[in-house]
Design a protein around this motif. Structure first.
Motif, mmCIF file in Angstrom:
data_model
loop_
_atom_site.group_PDB
_atom_site.id
_atom_site.type_symbol
_atom_site.label_atom_id
_atom_site.label_comp_id
_atom_site.label_asym_id
_atom_site.label_seq_id
_atom_site.Cartn_x
_atom_site.Cartn_y
_atom_site.Cartn_z
ATOM 1 N N LEU A 121 89.708 53.338 45.502
ATOM 2 C CA LEU A 121 90.014 51.942 45.159
ATOM 3 C C LEU A 121 88.695 51.274 44.811
ATOM 4 C CD1 LEU A 121 92.320 50.468 47.966
ATOM 5 C CD2 LEU A 121 92.958 50.967 45.610
ATOM 6 N N ASN A 122 88.639 50.574 43.688
ATOM 7 C CA ASN A 122 87.361 50.033 43.224
ATOM 8 C C ASN A 122 87.242 48.525 43.353
ATOM 9 O OD1 ASN A 122 85.782 52.319 42.188
ATOM 10 N ND2 ASN A 122 87.521 52.630 40.822
ATOM 11 N N CYS A 123 85.995 48.088 43.471
ATOM 12 C CA CYS A 123 85.642 46.669 43.576
ATOM 13 C C CYS A 123 84.475 46.417 42.623
ATOM 14 C CB CYS A 123 85.229 46.415 45.031
ATOM 15 S SG CYS A 123 84.585 44.781 45.401
ATOM 16 N N ILE A 124 84.432 45.251 42.027
ATOM 17 C CA ILE A 124 83.373 44.916 41.064
ATOM 18 C C ILE A 124 82.246 44.159 41.763
ATOM 19 C CG2 ILE A 124 82.835 43.626 38.954
ATOM 20 C CD1 ILE A 124 85.692 43.960 38.071
ATOM 21 N N GLY A 125 81.004 44.583 41.516
ATOM 22 C CA GLY A 125 79.829 43.868 42.026
ATOM 23 C C GLY A 125 79.112 43.129 40.905
ATOM 24 N N ASN A 126 78.193 42.277 41.275
ATOM 25 C CA ASN A 126 77.475 41.484 40.267
ATOM 26 C C ASN A 126 76.755 42.361 39.243
ATOM 27 O OD1 ASN A 126 76.021 41.707 42.946
ATOM 28 N ND2 ASN A 126 74.266 41.257 41.629
ATOM 29 N N LEU A 174 88.614 41.612 46.541
ATOM 30 C CA LEU A 174 88.255 40.340 45.889
ATOM 31 C C LEU A 174 87.152 40.547 44.852
ATOM 32 C CD1 LEU A 174 88.241 37.966 49.005
ATOM 33 C CD2 LEU A 174 90.066 38.275 47.307
ATOM 34 N N ASP A 175 86.992 39.553 44.003
ATOM 35 C CA ASP A 175 85.940 39.545 42.980
ATOM 36 C C ASP A 175 84.993 38.391 43.318
ATOM 37 O OD1 ASP A 175 84.402 39.406 40.690
ATOM 38 O OD2 ASP A 175 85.999 38.518 39.458
ATOM 39 N N SER A 176 83.823 38.733 43.882
ATOM 40 C CA SER A 176 82.889 37.724 44.402
ATOM 41 C C SER A 176 82.058 37.024 43.330
ATOM 42 C CB SER A 176 81.867 38.398 45.335
ATOM 43 O OG SER A 176 82.462 38.955 46.469
ATOM 44 N N THR A 177 81.946 37.630 42.143
ATOM 45 C CA THR A 177 80.912 37.215 41.185
ATOM 46 C C THR A 177 81.445 36.194 40.186
ATOM 47 O OG1 THR A 177 80.043 39.468 41.369
ATOM 48 C CG2 THR A 177 79.161 38.089 39.599
ATOM 49 N N GLN A 178 80.934 34.976 40.253
ATOM 50 C CA GLN A 178 81.334 33.936 39.293
ATOM 51 C C GLN A 178 80.086 33.390 38.599
ATOM 52 O OE1 GLN A 178 84.532 34.044 39.065
ATOM 53 N NE2 GLN A 178 84.857 35.058 41.044
ATOM 54 N N SER A 179 80.258 33.031 37.335
ATOM 55 C CA SER A 179 79.127 32.531 36.556
ATOM 56 C C SER A 179 78.612 31.214 37.128
ATOM 57 C CB SER A 179 79.573 32.316 35.108
ATOM 58 O OG SER A 179 78.542 31.649 34.400
ATOM 59 N N ASP A 180 77.304 31.007 37.069
ATOM 60 C CA ASP A 180 76.739 29.712 37.488
ATOM 61 C C ASP A 180 76.602 28.780 36.287
ATOM 62 O OD1 ASP A 180 74.542 30.618 36.080
ATOM 63 O OD2 ASP A 180 73.090 30.119 37.645
ATOM 64 N N GLY A 181 77.157 29.217 35.162
ATOM 65 C CA GLY A 181 77.115 28.390 33.955
ATOM 66 C C GLY A 181 75.876 28.664 33.107
ATOM 67 N N GLY A 182 74.907 29.378 33.673
ATOM 68 C CA GLY A 182 73.702 29.738 32.921
ATOM 69 C C GLY A 182 73.577 31.242 32.841
ATOM 70 N N ASN A 183 72.397 31.747 33.194
ATOM 71 C CA ASN A 183 72.158 33.189 33.108
ATOM 72 C C ASN A 183 72.380 33.906 34.421
ATOM 73 O OD1 ASN A 183 71.305 33.865 30.367
ATOM 74 N ND2 ASN A 183 69.718 32.329 30.735
ATOM 75 N N ASP A 184 72.932 33.222 35.408
ATOM 76 C CA ASP A 184 73.034 33.839 36.733
ATOM 77 C C ASP A 184 74.452 33.699 37.299
ATOM 78 O OD1 ASP A 184 72.056 35.275 38.869
ATOM 79 O OD2 ASP A 184 70.232 34.069 39.034
ATOM 80 N N TYR A 185 74.626 34.034 38.569
ATOM 81 C CA TYR A 185 75.949 34.025 39.184
ATOM 82 C C TYR A 185 75.865 33.418 40.574
ATOM 83 C CZ TYR A 185 74.265 37.828 42.084
ATOM 84 O OH TYR A 185 73.536 38.553 42.979
ATOM 85 N N LYS A 186 77.023 33.035 41.082
ATOM 86 C CA LYS A 186 77.161 32.580 42.463
ATOM 87 C C LYS A 186 78.286 33.363 43.120
ATOM 88 C CE LYS A 186 74.284 28.995 42.349
ATOM 89 N NZ LYS A 186 72.978 29.102 43.034
ATOM 90 N N ALA A 187 78.228 33.452 44.453
ATOM 91 C CA ALA A 187 79.254 34.175 45.203
ATOM 92 C C ALA A 187 80.357 33.222 45.627
ATOM 93 C CB ALA A 187 78.635 34.819 46.438
ATOM 94 N N ARG A 188 81.527 33.402 45.037
ATOM 95 C CA ARG A 188 82.699 32.619 45.446
ATOM 96 C C ARG A 188 83.922 33.116 44.676
ATOM 97 N NH1 ARG A 188 79.969 28.022 42.802
ATOM 98 N NH2 ARG A 188 80.397 28.257 40.600
ATOM 99 N N ASP A 234 62.432 26.418 56.449
ATOM 100 C CA ASP A 234 63.861 26.318 56.766
ATOM 101 C C ASP A 234 64.511 27.659 56.483
ATOM 102 O OD1 ASP A 234 64.649 23.630 57.600
ATOM 103 O OD2 ASP A 234 63.788 23.024 55.668
ATOM 104 N N TRP A 235 65.572 27.947 57.215
ATOM 105 C CA TRP A 235 66.349 29.133 56.886
ATOM 106 C C TRP A 235 67.168 28.814 55.651
ATOM 107 C CZ3 TRP A 235 65.601 33.807 58.773
ATOM 108 C CH2 TRP A 235 64.984 33.944 60.017
ATOM 109 N N VAL A 236 67.032 29.637 54.627
ATOM 110 C CA VAL A 236 67.754 29.380 53.380
ATOM 111 C C VAL A 236 68.528 30.640 52.995
ATOM 112 C CG1 VAL A 236 67.557 28.787 50.944
ATOM 113 C CG2 VAL A 236 65.945 27.806 52.600
ATOM 114 N N VAL A 237 69.835 30.519 52.848
ATOM 115 C CA VAL A 237 70.630 31.634 52.333
ATOM 116 C C VAL A 237 71.161 31.238 50.963
ATOM 117 C CG1 VAL A 237 72.701 33.036 52.663
ATOM 118 C CG2 VAL A 237 71.255 32.490 54.626
ATOM 119 N N PRO A 238 70.652 31.871 49.902
ATOM 120 C CA PRO A 238 71.086 31.488 48.559
ATOM 121 C C PRO A 238 72.575 31.719 48.327
ATOM 122 C CG PRO A 238 69.101 32.847 48.477
ATOM 123 C CD PRO A 238 69.603 32.896 49.896
ATOM 124 N N GLY A 239 73.131 30.949 47.421
ATOM 125 C CA GLY A 239 74.560 31.030 47.099
ATOM 126 C C GLY A 239 74.939 32.299 46.366
ATOM 127 N N ALA A 240 73.969 33.142 46.052
ATOM 128 C CA ALA A 240 74.279 34.450 45.464
ATOM 129 C C ALA A 240 74.279 35.541 46.530
ATOM 130 C CB ALA A 240 73.262 34.787 44.374
#
Ligand SMILES: [Zn+2]
Length: 326
Positions: A121-126, A174-188, A234-240
């Motif tokens: 069973l397959n899942c898509i990554g960024n 699930l499919d975690s990878t959504q466009s951030d509107g530019g050249n990158d992605y966010k997890a949601r 600060d502890w920072v966890v990026p949205g990706a």
């Protein structure tokens, strides 16, 4: 490597005929811990291997490493019946040309065909998404295969997210990878996928245990140790690195106590977080440090997951003994 539901259901064991051991009566049984009760009454219904972040590529002996992982899985004494891939199956398509992307999928496809006889069973990554970093890939969105299309074709998916019933469990990918509107992605999840998930959980009988698989962790502790973001003060966890909609998903899972376990990869580290009745397991990486040796404390490995008929499970990170090419 699409898997047909029919094939999956073969070899799965039905719940009929299971003889429950009566727990009433004796003092010793009443004193038994919850874990001991589970040991005596639960029955394993499915053993699966979670192979995430394989990042296969022509370099660094990655093809031989992927084959070694598949051999290890198939000869494991636990008797693995099903492989689930966790995404980032190839090194990178996100910022790559058509030729480079094709070379990596060819290795993936051929290695799986030659070295794996289990259903997958397959899942898509960024990194499986083609061309979204248009600055680096130079790819136009009208090119055939752009975005998730190519990965879906290679992985035999008609949709980037889906669910299947297997051995009395409900498995959601699930499919975690959504466009951030530019050249990158966010997890949601995008809105459409979130609605689908809410419906899918509503349709699933309350007594059916649920396993959720996403490439990027919905919730995890290990992203705190990826990078050294705390140097900022600060502890920072990026949205990706962790799902930005984790709070919304946590609220949804609260309405469905049959959601038992969420598996992920992406971080290449291993952890297990228990939160509000759900266990979140981040299962390292088949490629460890992208085939260059361990990543921090973690060697090349995969998650060995056993599912039981009473909705309990076990998850263990198994190293398969790969040594990176010097
Ligand atoms: Zn990833």
């Amino acid at each position: 490597m699409a898997i047909k539901r029919r094939d999956l259901l073969q070899g799965s064991m039905g719940l009929a005929g299971f003889g429950m051991i009566s727990m009433g009566g004796t003092a010793s049984l009443l004193e038994a811990s919850e874990a001991e009760k589970n040991m005596t009454t639960r029955r394993k219904v499915l053993t699966l291997a979670h192979l995430t972040d394989t990042h296969v590529q022509p370099e660094k002996d990655a093809q031989a490493g992927m084959a070694a992982a598949l051999h290890h899985v198939q000869s494991h004494p636990a008797g693995v019946q099903l492989i689930i891939t966790g995404g980032d199956n190839i090194m990178d398509a996100f910022g790559q040309t058509r030729e480079r992307t094709a070379a990596q999928w060819k290795i993936w496809r051929e290695t799986l065909a030659a070295e794996c006889s289990l259903p997958v069973l397959n899942c898509i990554g960024n990194h499986d998404v083609w061309g979204w970093n248009r600055e680096r890939s130079g790819v136009s969105p009208d090119e055939p295969g752009y975005g998730k299309r190519w990965a879906m074709d290679e992985l035999g998916l008609s949709r980037p997210y889906y669910s299947v019933d297997q051995a009395g469990w409900h498995l959601i990918v699930l499919d975690s990878t959504q466009s951030d509107g530019g050249n990158d992605y966010k997890a949601r999840l995008d809105e459409k996928q979130f609605e689908w998930l809410a419906e899918d959980l509503k349709r699933t009988p309350a007594q059916t245990p649920v396993l959720v698989l996403s490439h990027i962790p919905i919730f995890a502790a290990c992203p705190f140790f990826d990078g050294d973001n705390e140097k900022s003060g600060d502890w920072v966890v990026p949205g990706a690195w962790m799902h930005l909609d984790a709070r919304r998903l946590k609220d949804l899972f609260l309405k469905h106590p049959n959601v038992k376990v969420c598996l992920s990869g992406h971080i290449h580290l291993v952890d297990r977080v228990e939160y509000l009745g759900v266990t979140y397991c981040c299962n390292g990486a088949v490629s460890a440090g992208w085939w260059g040796g361990p990543y921090q404390e973690f060697q090349n490995g995969y998650g060995l997951v056993e599912l039981f008929d009473d909705g309990t499970f076990s998850n263990q990170y198994v190293e398969y003994g790969w040594k990176a090419k010097a």
